[in-house]
Write an enzyme that holds these catalytic residues in place. Structure first.
Site, PDB file in Angstrom:
ATOM      1  N   SER A 150     -45.055  33.054   1.919  1.00  0.00           N
ATOM      2  CA  SER A 150     -44.988  33.971   0.784  1.00  0.00           C
ATOM      3  C   SER A 150     -45.256  35.404   1.240  1.00  0.00           C
ATOM      4  CB  SER A 150     -45.957  33.507  -0.307  1.00  0.00           C
ATOM      5  OG  SER A 150     -45.672  34.127  -1.538  1.00  0.00           O
ATOM      6  N   GLU A 241     -37.602  27.190  -6.352  1.00  0.00           N
ATOM      7  CA  GLU A 241     -38.478  28.364  -6.460  1.00  0.00           C
ATOM      8  C   GLU A 241     -37.665  29.642  -6.620  1.00  0.00           C
ATOM      9  OE1 GLU A 241     -40.440  29.929  -2.910  1.00  0.00           O
ATOM     10  OE2 GLU A 241     -39.896  28.067  -1.886  1.00  0.00           O
ATOM     11  N   HIS A 271     -42.585  26.402  -4.495  1.00  0.00           N
ATOM     12  CA  HIS A 271     -43.063  27.480  -3.645  1.00  0.00           C
ATOM     13  C   HIS A 271     -44.229  27.035  -2.760  1.00  0.00           C
ATOM     14  CE1 HIS A 271     -43.731  31.605  -2.415  1.00  0.00           C
ATOM     15  NE2 HIS A 271     -44.996  31.548  -2.815  1.00  0.00           N
TER      16      HIS A 271
END
Length: 307
Positions: A150, A241, A271
């Site tokens: 991320s 996601e 995610h």
């Protein structure tokens, strides 16, 4: 050997949607978000036969995970996700331990400074300082990978670009899990298909991280950079996601620039589903695949052909 009961994918997805997504909202205080994520990630079991020690790296706290019988000299600097505002080595300890076991590399998880208290470029400065310290300690650049999930994927990619442009030694590989790369949120679908992320929260995180810098500014937009000359990348992204497009765009632009890319779309996963390694069979398999790819490159001193 202990056997942890495995949670079905559908149950874990529901748990993430019910326990994590509501807290990751734009109106929720960041302090509460940090404490809650620490609580909900605590039960995830680490990999077996991986030693943990705490210390400092690049003037910041860090956790080091060393697998038994690993590849001596192989190193991964891991950068946790959390929108630049949450997350820690503790929240990502299970993921990092499974990555160490699968790759055979010693994994260092950096506790970089978080926004909004420490906006850009604080976190990036911490990452670069940690990478340089690893080299000072004897790590070989070609046998050292930058990896992250991320926001940590943004840090890994941006650090690699910075090292390339400055002429410093570059890492031998990049490992990116569900990377968040377009901080403007222009391409995010504003829907509820993602079990974890909400666009409104990402927009707040981008503002806090930028600290007044436009999220579309060149220094915050690695997707718009010239990607030529970067090390080989392994990129994982869930099919369910809202950051799927970031990963696909990165792979397309990197390949066009001559960078070897192995893009893995993980069907049915959300995610950073890798964070459930040890609890969900598919999550463990995903971390094992990423670790195997990075470990092969690093153990071969970066000389393996791209997959």
């Amino acid at each position: 050997m202990r056997r942890t009961p495995q949670v079905p994918v559908r149950v874990m997805r529901a748990g993430v949607r019910g326990l994590v997504r509501p807290v990751l909202g734009p109106r929720m205080p960041v302090g509460l978000q940090r404490r809650w994520l620490g609580l909900v990630t605590r039960p995830t079991p680490p990999a077996e036969d991986v030693a943990l020690r705490t210390g400092r790296l690049g003037r910041r706290p860090a956790e080091t995970l060393t697998p038994a019988g690993g590849h001596e000299g192989s190193t991964i600097l891991y950068l946790h996700g959390g929108g630049f505002t949450t997350g820690s080595p503790a929240t990502h300890r299970a993921l990092a331990s499974h990555l160490a076991a699968a790759s055979g590399a010693t994994v260092h998880v950096l506790d970089y400074r978080l926004a909004p208290e420490h906006p850009f470029p604080a976190a990036l400065e911490d990452v670069l300082a940690a990478f340089w310290e690893l080299l000072d300690r004897g790590a070989t650049p070609a046998r050292t990978a930058l990896a992250g999930d991320s926001a940590g994927g943004w840090l890994a990619l941006t650090a690699a670009l910075w090292l390339r442009d400055s002429g410093d030694p570059a890492p031998g590989a990049l490992g990116l899990i569900s990377p968040w790369l377009d901080l403007t949120s222009r391409t995010l679908p504003d829907d509820r298909t993602d079990a974890m992320l909400r666009p409104a929260w990402l927009r707040r995180c981008a503002r806090d991280f930028g600290g007044g810098t436009d999220p579309g500014a060149p220094e915050l937009a690695p997707l718009d950079a010239d990607l030529a000359g970067l090390p080989p990348m392994t990129v994982h992204v869930g099919s369910e996601e809202i950051l799927l497009e970031d990963a696909v765009t990165l792979a397309q632009r990197a390949r066009a620039a001559g960078v070897p890319v192995d893009l893995r779309r993980l069907d049915g996963l959300w995610h950073v589903a890798h964070a459930s390694a040890g609890l969900v069979t598919a999550s463990t398999a995903a971390v094992n695949a990423l670790g195997g790819a990075l470990g092969a490159r690093l153990a071969a001193d970066g000389s393996l052909p791209a997959s």
